[in-house]
Motif scaffolding. Structure first.
Motif, PDB file in Angstrom:
ATOM      1  N   ARG A  37     -17.479 -70.054 -33.875  1.00 16.35           N
ATOM      2  CA  ARG A  37     -17.670 -70.987 -34.991  1.00 16.35           C
ATOM      3  C   ARG A  37     -17.394 -72.430 -34.574  1.00 16.35           C
ATOM      4  NH1 ARG A  37     -16.530 -70.909 -40.608  1.00 16.35           N
ATOM      5  NH2 ARG A  37     -17.393 -72.837 -41.444  1.00 16.35           N
ATOM      6  N   PHE A  38     -16.401 -72.656 -33.730  1.00 14.47           N
ATOM      7  CA  PHE A  38     -16.017 -74.005 -33.319  1.00 14.47           C
ATOM      8  C   PHE A  38     -16.055 -74.109 -31.795  1.00 14.47           C
ATOM      9  CE2 PHE A  38     -13.448 -72.833 -37.102  1.00 14.47           C
ATOM     10  CZ  PHE A  38     -14.094 -73.637 -38.035  1.00 14.47           C
ATOM     11  N   PRO A  39     -17.227 -74.199 -31.203  1.00  8.23           N
ATOM     12  CA  PRO A  39     -17.341 -74.175 -29.730  1.00  8.23           C
ATOM     13  C   PRO A  39     -16.877 -75.459 -29.049  1.00  8.23           C
ATOM     14  CG  PRO A  39     -19.491 -74.538 -30.725  1.00  8.23           C
ATOM     15  CD  PRO A  39     -18.552 -74.265 -31.855  1.00  8.23           C
ATOM     16  N   ASN A  40     -16.757 -76.546 -29.796  1.00  9.69           N
ATOM     17  CA  ASN A  40     -16.413 -77.832 -29.185  1.00  9.69           C
ATOM     18  C   ASN A  40     -14.983 -78.256 -29.477  1.00  9.69           C
ATOM     19  OD1 ASN A  40     -19.027 -78.099 -28.142  1.00  9.69           O
ATOM     20  ND2 ASN A  40     -19.769 -79.059 -30.013  1.00  9.69           N
ATOM     21  N   LEU A  41     -14.103 -77.312 -29.704  1.00  7.64           N
ATOM     22  CA  LEU A  41     -12.704 -77.631 -29.975  1.00  7.64           C
ATOM     23  C   LEU A  41     -12.053 -78.320 -28.777  1.00  7.64           C
ATOM     24  CD1 LEU A  41     -11.176 -74.540 -31.821  1.00  7.64           C
ATOM     25  CD2 LEU A  41     -11.619 -76.801 -32.754  1.00  7.64           C
ATOM     26  N   ILE A  42     -11.266 -79.351 -29.076  1.00  6.74           N
ATOM     27  CA  ILE A  42     -10.467 -79.992 -28.038  1.00  6.74           C
ATOM     28  C   ILE A  42      -8.983 -79.998 -28.409  1.00  6.74           C
ATOM     29  CG2 ILE A  42     -12.366 -81.460 -27.266  1.00  6.74           C
ATOM     30  CD1 ILE A  42     -11.097 -83.768 -28.786  1.00  6.74           C
ATOM     31  N   ASP A  43      -8.666 -79.630 -29.659  1.00  6.01           N
ATOM     32  CA  ASP A  43      -7.276 -79.653 -30.124  1.00  6.01           C
ATOM     33  C   ASP A  43      -7.053 -78.462 -31.054  1.00  6.01           C
ATOM     34  OD1 ASP A  43      -4.778 -80.153 -31.116  1.00  6.01           O
ATOM     35  OD2 ASP A  43      -5.301 -81.989 -32.198  1.00  6.01           O
ATOM     36  N   ILE A  44      -6.095 -77.604 -30.715  1.00 10.33           N
ATOM     37  CA  ILE A  44      -5.818 -76.431 -31.555  1.00 10.33           C
ATOM     38  C   ILE A  44      -4.326 -76.148 -31.581  1.00 10.33           C
ATOM     39  CG2 ILE A  44      -6.215 -74.834 -29.632  1.00 10.33           C
ATOM     40  CD1 ILE A  44      -7.254 -72.812 -31.703  1.00 10.33           C
ATOM     41  N   ASN A  45      -3.833 -75.763 -32.759  1.00 12.42           N
ATOM     42  CA  ASN A  45      -2.444 -75.362 -32.947  1.00 12.42           C
ATOM     43  C   ASN A  45      -2.445 -73.916 -33.453  1.00 12.42           C
ATOM     44  OD1 ASN A  45       0.224 -74.981 -33.632  1.00 12.42           O
ATOM     45  ND2 ASN A  45       0.355 -76.701 -35.050  1.00 12.42           N
ATOM     46  N   ILE A  46      -2.008 -72.977 -32.622  1.00 15.14           N
ATOM     47  CA  ILE A  46      -2.010 -71.570 -33.004  1.00 15.14           C
ATOM     48  C   ILE A  46      -0.608 -71.070 -33.361  1.00 15.14           C
ATOM     49  CG2 ILE A  46      -3.996 -71.160 -31.507  1.00 15.14           C
ATOM     50  CD1 ILE A  46      -2.168 -69.651 -29.617  1.00 15.14           C
ATOM     51  N   VAL A  47       0.359 -71.983 -33.480  1.00 16.39           N
ATOM     52  CA  VAL A  47       1.729 -71.586 -33.798  1.00 16.39           C
ATOM     53  C   VAL A  47       1.832 -70.915 -35.168  1.00 16.39           C
ATOM     54  CG1 VAL A  47       4.072 -72.432 -34.193  1.00 16.39           C
ATOM     55  CG2 VAL A  47       2.751 -73.298 -32.262  1.00 16.39           C
TER      56      VAL A  47
ATOM     57  N   GLY B 274     -13.539 -69.041 -24.539  1.00 15.65           N
ATOM     58  CA  GLY B 274     -14.511 -69.588 -25.484  1.00 15.65           C
ATOM     59  C   GLY B 274     -14.443 -71.080 -25.666  1.00 15.65           C
ATOM     60  N   CYS B 275     -13.309 -71.692 -25.378  1.00 18.45           N
ATOM     61  CA  CYS B 275     -13.125 -73.140 -25.580  1.00 18.45           C
ATOM     62  C   CYS B 275     -12.562 -73.745 -24.289  1.00 18.45           C
ATOM     63  CB  CYS B 275     -12.189 -73.414 -26.755  1.00 18.45           C
ATOM     64  SG  CYS B 275     -12.694 -72.669 -28.323  1.00 18.45           S
ATOM     65  N   ARG B 276     -13.415 -73.930 -23.322  1.00 25.08           N
ATOM     66  CA  ARG B 276     -12.967 -74.411 -22.010  1.00 25.08           C
ATOM     67  C   ARG B 276     -12.724 -75.915 -21.970  1.00 25.08           C
ATOM     68  NH1 ARG B 276     -13.928 -70.386 -18.117  1.00 25.08           N
ATOM     69  NH2 ARG B 276     -15.166 -68.636 -18.932  1.00 25.08           N
ATOM     70  N   ASN B 277     -13.104 -76.630 -23.029  1.00 28.06           N
ATOM     71  CA  ASN B 277     -12.942 -78.085 -23.035  1.00 28.06           C
ATOM     72  C   ASN B 277     -11.690 -78.537 -23.772  1.00 28.06           C
ATOM     73  OD1 ASN B 277     -15.375 -78.559 -21.617  1.00 28.06           O
ATOM     74  ND2 ASN B 277     -16.553 -78.356 -23.518  1.00 28.06           N
ATOM     75  N   LEU B 278     -10.737 -77.652 -23.971  1.00 28.46           N
ATOM     76  CA  LEU B 278      -9.518 -78.009 -24.683  1.00 28.46           C
ATOM     77  C   LEU B 278      -8.772 -79.129 -23.974  1.00 28.46           C
ATOM     78  CD1 LEU B 278      -7.987 -74.568 -25.787  1.00 28.46           C
ATOM     79  CD2 LEU B 278      -8.982 -76.325 -27.246  1.00 28.46           C
ATOM     80  N   ARG B 279      -8.294 -80.078 -24.783  1.00 31.51           N
ATOM     81  CA  ARG B 279      -7.463 -81.171 -24.263  1.00 31.51           C
ATOM     82  C   ARG B 279      -6.010 -81.049 -24.735  1.00 31.51           C
ATOM     83  NH1 ARG B 279     -12.186 -81.818 -22.839  1.00 31.51           N
ATOM     84  NH2 ARG B 279     -13.190 -83.797 -22.300  1.00 31.51           N
ATOM     85  N   LYS B 280      -5.824 -80.405 -25.911  1.00 33.17           N
ATOM     86  CA  LYS B 280      -4.483 -80.333 -26.506  1.00 33.17           C
ATOM     87  C   LYS B 280      -4.298 -78.979 -27.151  1.00 33.17           C
ATOM     88  CE  LYS B 280      -1.573 -82.619 -30.002  1.00 33.17           C
ATOM     89  NZ  LYS B 280      -1.519 -83.716 -31.004  1.00 33.17           N
ATOM     90  N   ILE B 281      -3.112 -78.386 -26.972  1.00 27.92           N
ATOM     91  CA  ILE B 281      -2.845 -77.053 -27.529  1.00 27.92           C
ATOM     92  C   ILE B 281      -1.360 -76.914 -27.852  1.00 27.92           C
ATOM     93  CG2 ILE B 281      -2.432 -75.969 -25.284  1.00 27.92           C
ATOM     94  CD1 ILE B 281      -3.877 -73.486 -26.386  1.00 27.92           C
ATOM     95  N   ALA B 282      -1.065 -76.144 -28.928  1.00 27.83           N
ATOM     96  CA  ALA B 282       0.310 -75.803 -29.294  1.00 27.83           C
ATOM     97  C   ALA B 282       0.420 -74.283 -29.295  1.00 27.83           C
ATOM     98  CB  ALA B 282       0.663 -76.370 -30.665  1.00 27.83           C
ATOM     99  N   LEU B 283       1.393 -73.744 -28.524  1.00 29.84           N
ATOM    100  CA  LEU B 283       1.551 -72.308 -28.332  1.00 29.84           C
ATOM    101  C   LEU B 283       2.960 -71.872 -28.704  1.00 29.84           C
ATOM    102  CD1 LEU B 283      -0.096 -72.064 -24.800  1.00 29.84           C
ATOM    103  CD2 LEU B 283      -1.166 -71.394 -26.953  1.00 29.84           C
ATOM    104  N   MET B 284       3.105 -70.544 -28.931  1.00 31.12           N
ATOM    105  CA  MET B 284       4.419 -69.980 -29.241  1.00 31.12           C
ATOM    106  C   MET B 284       4.583 -68.647 -28.528  1.00 31.12           C
ATOM    107  SD  MET B 284       6.099 -69.381 -33.002  1.00 31.12           S
ATOM    108  CE  MET B 284       7.884 -69.393 -33.180  1.00 31.12           C
ATOM    109  N   ASN B 285       5.751 -68.438 -27.929  1.00 29.32           N
ATOM    110  CA  ASN B 285       6.101 -67.190 -27.257  1.00 29.32           C
ATOM    111  C   ASN B 285       5.064 -66.797 -26.200  1.00 29.32           C
ATOM    112  OD1 ASN B 285       7.799 -64.987 -26.789  1.00 29.32           O
ATOM    113  ND2 ASN B 285       6.739 -63.683 -28.264  1.00 29.32           N
ATOM    114  N   VAL B 286       4.534 -67.782 -25.498  1.00 29.52           N
ATOM    115  CA  VAL B 286       3.553 -67.499 -24.457  1.00 29.52           C
ATOM    116  C   VAL B 286       4.292 -67.150 -23.162  1.00 29.52           C
ATOM    117  CG1 VAL B 286       3.361 -69.901 -23.706  1.00 29.52           C
ATOM    118  CG2 VAL B 286       1.437 -68.340 -23.363  1.00 29.52           C
ATOM    119  N   SER B 287       3.700 -66.273 -22.359  1.00 28.06           N
ATOM    120  CA  SER B 287       4.310 -65.832 -21.111  1.00 28.06           C
ATOM    121  C   SER B 287       3.714 -66.579 -19.923  1.00 28.06           C
ATOM    122  CB  SER B 287       4.106 -64.329 -20.927  1.00 28.06           C
ATOM    123  OG  SER B 287       2.718 -64.036 -20.806  1.00 28.06           O
ATOM    124  N   GLU B 288       4.262 -66.290 -18.743  1.00 24.61           N
ATOM    125  CA  GLU B 288       3.723 -66.890 -17.522  1.00 24.61           C
ATOM    126  C   GLU B 288       2.264 -66.507 -17.329  1.00 24.61           C
ATOM    127  OE1 GLU B 288       4.335 -66.579 -12.659  1.00 24.61           O
ATOM    128  OE2 GLU B 288       5.693 -65.516 -14.021  1.00 24.61           O
TER     129      GLU B 288
END
Length: 455
Positions: free
Chosen positions: A95-105, A161-175
Motif C-alpha cells: 500500500r505504501f511503497p515509497n515510505l521513508i519514515d515509519i514508527n512500528i513501536v 518491501g521498503c528499501r528506501n527507508l531513511r528513518k525508523i523506530a523499533l522496539m525489542n529488536v534483536s541483533e
C-alpha cells in the motif's frame, strides 16, 4: 463521484426499504457519471495529487477506488503503525511503497484498541490495558511486548518491501533484525530503539550511513532494559558517522562515554536523559572533540563524584549547554560540568531544581557566553543573576522567565545599563513583572537603545 446508479445496476438483489423510498422521491434517476480520471495517466494523476497541501487528504482520496488507493499510497512517506498484522501480511509495503519514515513501536505492544487509557509523553505513546495498575511497577509488562522473533519477521517484511527507508523506530529488536535491516535498507540515516539491550547493539555496526540515533534503555514507569558500557562500546565502534546521539535511561560510566567520544569523531550533538551513570562519567565528555551541543535532561544527579579537576578535561569545540528538569543540588557535579563546558557561548537552564545563587556562581568559569536563558529557576535572586551577567562582557541575549525571586524593584543601575545594550531581551521573571510591557517602544533591549538609569 457516483460510480454506479442504483436503479441501473441490473442487480437482482431486492432493494431495501430505505432504498425504495428514496427512489420513489426521484422520478428521474441520476444517470451513471462518467469517470473522467480514467483518461488520465498514472503519472498525471500523481502530479495532481502531489499538489494537495494537506497530507491527510490523501487518505480520503484513497477511498474512491482501487486505482486512487494505490496512487495516493505512493505519496504517503511517513506513518505510525498500529496493527502488527498489517505489516507482517505485506499489505503495508504494497500500500505504501515509497515510505521513508515509519514508527512500528505502537504495534509492537499488545493492547486493547478501544482502551480509554492512553499513556503519552514525548518519547512514547500507547494505549494501556485496564489491568495496568496490577503490573510490577511498569505500565508495560514484558509479556505485552512482542517477542524478538516476531519482531524479526516483521522487520524482514518491512525491509524487503521498503528499501528506501531513511528513518525508523523499533522496539525489542534483536541483533538479527538489525543486521537484516542494515543489509536491505542502506539509505537508513535515523533510528530510534526502544527496549533494546546490549547484545542487540552488535547488529548496529552494519549501518554505514546512520547519522542520528536515539537509544532508550529504561523509560521510567513504562519499561526497563539494560544498556551499559558494553552496548555503548559496540555502538561507538559500529556507528562512526554519528552526528547526533541521544541516550535515555542508559547505564554506563566513564568508559562508555569515552568510547563514544573516541570512535564517533563526527558527533556534534549529544543528549543524556534520565541517566543511570556511575560516578566519574563526566570525565569521558572531554573525548568528544567535535561536540557542539550538549543536552542533559531529567537527571536526578549530574555526577556525585566527578573526580579531581585535572582529570576532567574540556570540550573545546562546545558551543551550547542545555539543562532541563535536572536536580542541581550536587555542587561538585555542577561545578565539574561547567568546567568541562567552559568554552560555551550559549547556556539554557529550564526547570532545574536546586539552582541557587551559590550554584549559579560556578558559571563564572564561562568566559565567552553570548546568550543566557533561564526559566523556572525559582531559587535564583536578582543579586545572584546580576553578579554573573555583569561578569560576562560579550553577553548580548538574555531571557528570564518564571524566576519568582528575581524582582523588577531590585534592578540596579548597572543591570539596567546592560539591558540597554542587549540585542535581545525577554524579561518576565514572574506574573507581576511590568518591565517587559513597559520596555515596548522605548528602544531598551536593542543595540544602541536607551537604558533604565536611576536619577
Amino acid at each position: 463521484m457516483r460510480l454506479q446508479s442504483i436503479s441501473n445496476s441490473g442487480s437482482t438483489t431486492p432493494h431495501s426499504g430505505s432504498e425504495a423510498e428514496s427512489d420513489s422521491f426521484s422520478p428521474n434517476p441520476v444517470p451513471d457519471s462518467p469517470d473522467y480520471s480514467s483518461s488520465l495517466s498514472d503519472e498525471l494523476l500523481l502530479r495532481v495529487f502531489s499538489t494537495i497541501p494537506d497530507a491527510k487528504q490523501h487518505i480520503s482520496n484513497s477511498l474512491v477506488c482501487k486505482r486512487w488507493s494505490l496512487l495516493c499510497g505512493k505519496l504517503i512517506q511517513s506513518i505510525r503503525l498500529l496493527e502488527w498484522e498489517f505489516l507482517e501480511s505485506g499489505r503495508l509495503s504494497f500500500r505504501f511503497p515509497n515510505l521513508i519514515d515509519i514508527n512500528i513501536v505502537p504495534a509492537s505492544i499488545n493492547f486493547e484498541r478501544n482502551s480509554s487509557i492512553l499513556l503519552s509523553n514525548k518519547l512514547f505513546e500507547v494505549h494501556l490495558n485496564p489491568d495496568v495498575l496490577e503490573s510490577d511497577g511498569f505500565f508495560v509488562r514484558k509479556d505485552e511486548i512482542l517477542d524478538s522473533k516476531t519482531i524479526v519477521r516483521g522487520v524482514r517484511v518491512l525491509a524487503e518491501g521498503c528499501r528506501n527507508l531513511r528513518k525508523i523506530a523499533l522496539m525489542n529488536v534483536s541483533e538479527e533484525g538489525l543486521s537484516f535491516l542494515a543489509d536491505e535498507c542502506e539509505l537508513l540515516q535515523e533510528m530510534e530503539l526502544h527496549y533494546c539491550g546490549d547484545m542487540a547493539l552488535r547488529g548496529i555496526s552494519k549501518f554505514r550511513n546512520l547519522q542520528i540515533l536515539k537509544l532508550i534503555g529504561r523509560l521510567n514507569g513504562v519499561y526497563d532494559s539494560v544498556v551499559s558500557d558494553i552496548g555503548m562500546t559496540m555502538l561507538a565502534q559500529g556507528c562512526r558517522r554519528l552526528v547526533k546521539l541521544e541516550l535515555v535511561g542508559c547505564e554506563g560510566s566513564y568508559d562508555g562515554i569515552k568510547a563514544i567520544g573516541m570512535c564517533c569523531q563526527m558527533l556534534e550533538e549529544l543528549t543524556i536523559c534520565s541517566h543511570r551513570m556511575e560516578v566519574g562519567w563526566l570525565s569521558g565528555l572531554s573525548y568528544c572533540g567535535n561536540l557542539k551541543t550538549l543536552r542533559i535532561e531529567s537527571c536526578k544527579c549530574i555526577d556525585e563524584n566527578p573526580g579531581p579537576d585535572e582529570y576532567l578535561g574540556s570540550c573545546t569545540m562546545l558551543e551550547e549547554l542545555h539543562l532541563r528538569r535536572c536536580q542541581m543540588r550536587g555542587k561538585e557535579g555542577v561545578r565539574a560540568l561547567f568546567l568541562i563546558c567552559r568554552s560555551i557561548r550559549k547556556l539554557v537552564v529550564e526547570d532545574c531544581w536546586g539552582l541557587d545563587n551559590s550554584m549559579f556562581a560556578a558559571a563564572t568559569v564561562f568566559r565567552s557566553i553570548r546568550s543566557l536563558s533561564l526559566e523556572g529557576c525559582s531559587l535564583l535572586t536578582t543579586d545572584g543573576l546580576e553578579s554573573i551577567v555583569l561578569f560576562w562582557k560579550d553577553l548580548d541575549r538574555l531571557k528570564v522567565i518564571s524566576c519568582n525571586n528575581i524582582k523588577d524593584s531590585e534592578i540596579t543601575p548597572e543591570l539596567s545599563t546592560l539591558f540597554s545594550v542587549l540585542k535581545e531581551l525577554k524579561w518576565r521573571p514572574d506574573s507581576k513583572s511590568l518591565l517587559s510591557a513597559s520596555l515596548e517602544g522605548t528602544g531598551i533591549g536593542q543595540k544602541g537603545g536607551r537604558s533604565l538609569r536611576r536619577k
